[in-house]
Design a protein around this motif. Structure first.
Motif, PDB file in Angstrom:
ATOM      1  N   PRO A  54      -8.870   2.628 -24.012  1.00  0.00           N
ATOM      2  CA  PRO A  54      -7.773   3.095 -23.156  1.00  0.00           C
ATOM      3  C   PRO A  54      -6.489   2.310 -23.396  1.00  0.00           C
ATOM      4  O   PRO A  54      -6.510   1.123 -23.715  1.00  0.00           O
ATOM      5  N   ASP A  55      -5.372   3.009 -23.233  1.00  0.00           N
ATOM      6  CA  ASP A  55      -4.070   2.356 -23.317  1.00  0.00           C
ATOM      7  C   ASP A  55      -3.972   1.274 -22.240  1.00  0.00           C
ATOM      8  O   ASP A  55      -4.547   1.394 -21.157  1.00  0.00           O
ATOM      9  N   GLY A  56      -3.200   0.230 -22.533  1.00  0.00           N
ATOM     10  CA  GLY A  56      -3.064  -0.870 -21.585  1.00  0.00           C
ATOM     11  C   GLY A  56      -2.539  -0.451 -20.236  1.00  0.00           C
ATOM     12  O   GLY A  56      -2.945  -0.995 -19.200  1.00  0.00           O
ATOM     13  N   ALA A  57      -1.629   0.526 -20.201  1.00  0.00           N
ATOM     14  CA  ALA A  57      -1.104   0.998 -18.914  1.00  0.00           C
ATOM     15  C   ALA A  57      -2.192   1.665 -18.100  1.00  0.00           C
ATOM     16  O   ALA A  57      -2.250   1.534 -16.872  1.00  0.00           O
ATOM     17  N   VAL A  58      -3.082   2.396 -18.762  1.00  0.00           N
ATOM     18  CA  VAL A  58      -4.210   3.038 -18.078  1.00  0.00           C
ATOM     19  C   VAL A  58      -5.150   1.988 -17.500  1.00  0.00           C
ATOM     20  O   VAL A  58      -5.630   2.109 -16.365  1.00  0.00           O
ATOM     21  N   ILE A  59      -5.406   0.935 -18.276  1.00  0.00           N
ATOM     22  CA  ILE A  59      -6.294  -0.134 -17.803  1.00  0.00           C
ATOM     23  C   ILE A  59      -5.674  -0.831 -16.597  1.00  0.00           C
ATOM     24  O   ILE A  59      -6.335  -1.044 -15.572  1.00  0.00           O
ATOM     25  N   ARG A  60      -4.386  -1.196 -16.699  1.00  0.00           N
ATOM     26  CA  ARG A  60      -3.715  -1.892 -15.601  1.00  0.00           C
ATOM     27  C   ARG A  60      -3.680  -1.026 -14.336  1.00  0.00           C
ATOM     28  O   ARG A  60      -3.816  -1.529 -13.223  1.00  0.00           O
ATOM     29  N   ALA A  61      -3.473   0.282 -14.507  1.00  0.00           N
ATOM     30  CA  ALA A  61      -3.406   1.188 -13.362  1.00  0.00           C
ATOM     31  C   ALA A  61      -4.781   1.526 -12.797  1.00  0.00           C
ATOM     32  O   ALA A  61      -4.886   2.185 -11.766  1.00  0.00           O
ATOM     33  N   ALA A 112       0.811  -1.217   0.000  1.00  0.00           N
ATOM     34  CA  ALA A 112       0.000   0.000   0.000  1.00  0.00           C
ATOM     35  C   ALA A 112       0.845   1.268   0.000  1.00  0.00           C
ATOM     36  O   ALA A 112       0.367   2.329  -0.410  1.00  0.00           O
ATOM     37  N   ASP A 113       2.099   1.178   0.443  1.00  0.00           N
ATOM     38  CA  ASP A 113       2.903   2.381   0.626  1.00  0.00           C
ATOM     39  C   ASP A 113       3.900   2.627  -0.492  1.00  0.00           C
ATOM     40  O   ASP A 113       4.869   3.379  -0.328  1.00  0.00           O
ATOM     41  N   VAL A 114       3.705   2.015  -1.668  1.00  0.00           N
ATOM     42  CA  VAL A 114       4.600   2.258  -2.798  1.00  0.00           C
ATOM     43  C   VAL A 114       3.818   2.917  -3.917  1.00  0.00           C
ATOM     44  O   VAL A 114       2.585   2.883  -3.941  1.00  0.00           O
ATOM     45  N   GLU A 115       4.537   3.532  -4.841  1.00  0.00           N
ATOM     46  CA  GLU A 115       3.934   4.031  -6.073  1.00  0.00           C
ATOM     47  C   GLU A 115       4.032   2.935  -7.132  1.00  0.00           C
ATOM     48  O   GLU A 115       5.121   2.432  -7.407  1.00  0.00           O
ATOM     49  N   ALA A 116       2.902   2.568  -7.698  1.00  0.00           N
ATOM     50  CA  ALA A 116       2.865   1.540  -8.736  1.00  0.00           C
ATOM     51  C   ALA A 116       2.685   2.220 -10.087  1.00  0.00           C
ATOM     52  O   ALA A 116       1.684   2.901 -10.317  1.00  0.00           O
ATOM     53  N   GLN A 117       3.668   2.050 -10.962  1.00  0.00           N
ATOM     54  CA  GLN A 117       3.669   2.716 -12.263  1.00  0.00           C
ATOM     55  C   GLN A 117       3.679   1.669 -13.371  1.00  0.00           C
ATOM     56  O   GLN A 117       4.633   0.908 -13.512  1.00  0.00           O
ATOM     57  N   TRP A 118       2.580   1.644 -14.146  1.00  0.00           N
ATOM     58  CA  TRP A 118       2.529   0.760 -15.312  1.00  0.00           C
ATOM     59  C   TRP A 118       3.033   1.532 -16.525  1.00  0.00           C
ATOM     60  O   TRP A 118       2.699   2.722 -16.706  1.00  0.00           O
ATOM     61  N   GLY A 173       1.852  11.670  -2.676  1.00  0.00           N
ATOM     62  CA  GLY A 173       0.473  11.686  -3.118  1.00  0.00           C
ATOM     63  C   GLY A 173       0.172  10.838  -4.333  1.00  0.00           C
ATOM     64  O   GLY A 173      -0.966  10.832  -4.816  1.00  0.00           O
ATOM     65  N   VAL A 174       1.160  10.106  -4.861  1.00  0.00           N
ATOM     66  CA  VAL A 174       0.959   9.268  -6.052  1.00  0.00           C
ATOM     67  C   VAL A 174       1.078   7.798  -5.657  1.00  0.00           C
ATOM     68  O   VAL A 174       2.103   7.373  -5.138  1.00  0.00           O
ATOM     69  N   ARG A 175       0.033   7.056  -5.912  1.00  0.00           N
ATOM     70  CA  ARG A 175       0.066   5.603  -5.690  1.00  0.00           C
ATOM     71  C   ARG A 175      -0.226   4.829  -6.974  1.00  0.00           C
ATOM     72  O   ARG A 175       0.044   3.640  -7.050  1.00  0.00           O
ATOM     73  N   ARG A 176      -0.777   5.496  -7.983  1.00  0.00           N
ATOM     74  CA  ARG A 176      -1.062   4.854  -9.260  1.00  0.00           C
ATOM     75  C   ARG A 176      -0.589   5.756 -10.389  1.00  0.00           C
ATOM     76  O   ARG A 176      -0.835   6.970 -10.370  1.00  0.00           O
ATOM     77  N   SER A 177       0.069   5.164 -11.366  1.00  0.00           N
ATOM     78  CA  SER A 177       0.593   5.932 -12.491  1.00  0.00           C
ATOM     79  C   SER A 177       0.533   5.095 -13.754  1.00  0.00           C
ATOM     80  O   SER A 177       0.777   3.886 -13.724  1.00  0.00           O
ATOM     81  N   ALA A 178       0.200   5.749 -14.864  1.00  0.00           N
ATOM     82  CA  ALA A 178       0.257   5.128 -16.194  1.00  0.00           C
ATOM     83  C   ALA A 178       1.169   5.984 -17.050  1.00  0.00           C
ATOM     84  O   ALA A 178       0.866   7.151 -17.315  1.00  0.00           O
ATOM     85  N   LEU A 179       2.303   5.441 -17.448  1.00  0.00           N
ATOM     86  CA  LEU A 179       3.265   6.137 -18.300  1.00  0.00           C
ATOM     87  C   LEU A 179       3.141   5.576 -19.707  1.00  0.00           C
ATOM     88  O   LEU A 179       3.350   4.382 -19.932  1.00  0.00           O
ATOM     89  N   VAL A 180       2.785   6.440 -20.647  1.00  0.00           N
ATOM     90  CA  VAL A 180       2.577   6.037 -22.040  1.00  0.00           C
ATOM     91  C   VAL A 180       3.686   6.656 -22.880  1.00  0.00           C
ATOM     92  O   VAL A 180       3.820   7.879 -22.941  1.00  0.00           O
TER      93      VAL A 180
END
Length: 398
Positions: free
Chosen positions: A282-289, A218-224, A245-252
């Motif tokens: 949606p991009d796959g990273a957006v879906i996963r995030a 829960a305490d990490v930032e997860a970036q797809w 303040g960031v826990r979910r990220s989608a990098l395209v």
């Protein structure tokens, strides 16, 4: 690659022979080149090594560009290696966080270490497999003293003198018969060991994008991360490397351009709405995030179906986080009726996309017997219990 092959290759004559070899792409090329080299008196180990490396260098162009032509690879190492442009972006996060030294634990063939060293960070690269460690040392030699490579396990490495770590647990075996290690407890190092280390030092952890989300702390930032349309990895960032303040990220990433969507948590989806003039995938990273809702609100769109990752809207808006399609018409989903509709419209070139339906696009394409000069996109999906087929046109990204 076996150690005997690597030993034969890592000589002036062996490396010269590899560099002089013409491209080896097909099975026929392999047979021809092997016969020629054996007839010239080269040892079986050297022939196997140079032919194998020539094929891997050709495949590696997609990840390493022109650098591939001076690098060495293993099949498993290339499979898991980070694309160089993505590695450079990861490296930038270490620099931006004010970190100066990184232990790359499980460095593989050295792709991530190249990105880190390339911006001046001091890198201590560690690799458990002896052959792969030797290949990493060769690939990283141009960076001089800024990089060191050791043959050791991550678990046995002293990292007290570095201020951060990068980990890419081995998810494939090494050697000539690589297989996937599907269970996190079988990775090297184990995922639980990796995550424990990440609680004690700033860390970036590269994992497969399909990782069970229940395993994400829960305490990490997860970036797809997606690159040129393919979702390629999940990176967990901890400590100083995780943004406030960031826990979910989608990098395209597409070519040299990149866009990022961030949030403090999974985004709530927008409600379902009736089919509009546009459908957005949606991009796959957006879906996963699980940030589809963020994109939907930006596009003034709603879900086409609550369970399927298609959005729909009336406004002709575009976004780097979606592929957009202008809907021409709702057409029959039955293959025979669909084939007649496409023939009547002269559609001979058809892109087929699907979500939520059990369809083999290749088999369907054969049944449709396409002919004509026009082109279109066919979107097959479900809205509630109903199977629908939408004839559409791609909207160029703005």
């Amino acid at each position: 690659m076996e150690m005997a092959e690597l030993t034969a290759l890592l000589t002036p004559d062996g490396l010269r022979l590899l560099d002089e070899l013409p491209p080896v792409d097909s099975a026929a090329d392999v047979a021809r080149v092997v016969s020629r080299l054996r007839a010239a008196g080269h040892s079986p180990d050297l022939v196997s090594a140079v032919v194998g490396q020539s094929r891997l260098r050709a495949r590696a162009q997609a990840k390493f560009g022109t650098f591939a032509q001076r690098m060495l690879f293993t099949r498993a190492g290339l499979e898991q290696a980070t694309r160089l442009e993505i590695a450079a972006r990861h490296a930038g996060r270490f620099r931006d966080a004010g970190l100066t030294s990184v232990a790359d634990l499980g460095c593989g063939i050295g792709g991530d270490a190249m990105g880190l060293a390339g911006i001046g960070l001091r890198v201590e690269a560690v690799e458990a497999d002896e052959v792969t460690a030797a290949i990493a040392a060769y690939n990283l030699a141009p960076f001089g003293d800024v990089v060191s490579v050791r043959h050791a396990t991550a678990e046995a490495s002293d990292i007290s003198h570095v201020d951060s770590v990068w980990l890419d647990p081995a998810r494939r075996t090494v050697g000539h018969s690589e297989t996937s290690r599907t269970r996190p407890e079988d990775w090297s190092p184990r995922l639980d060991w990796v995550l424990d280390l990440a609680t004690r030092t700033p860390a970036g952890v590269k994992l497969g994008p399909g990782l069970d989300r229940d395993l994400i702390p829960a305490d990490v930032e997860a970036q797809w991360v997606s690159a040129d349309g393919s979702t390629i990895e999940l990176v967990l960032w901890s400590g100083a490397l995780a943004r406030a303040g960031v826990r979910r990220s989608a990098l395209v990433v597409r070519g040299d351009a990149a866009w990022e969507l961030t949030a403090a948590a999974d985004a709530e989806d927008e409600p379902r709405r009736d089919l509009g003039a546009y459908v957005h995938e949606p991009d796959g990273a957006v879906i996963r995030a699980r940030l589809i809702g963020e994109v939907a609100r930006a596009l003034e769109a709603g879900m086409l179906d609550e369970r399927i990752a298609y959005l729909t809207s009336d406004a002709p808006l575009t976004s780097p986080f979606v592929q957009s399609f202008r809907v021409r018409d709702v057409v029959p989903a039955d293959p025979k009726a669909l084939a007649k509709t496409l023939r009547d419209r002269g559609i001979g070139t058809l892109e087929i996309k699907k979500r939520g339906v059990d369809v083999d696009p290749a088999a369907l394409r054969t049944k449709l017997k396409l002919r004509g000069d026009a082109s279109a996109t066919l979107i097959l999906t479900r809205i509630g219990a109903k199977r629908v087929a939408l004839l559409a046109d791609r909207v160029a990204a703005s």
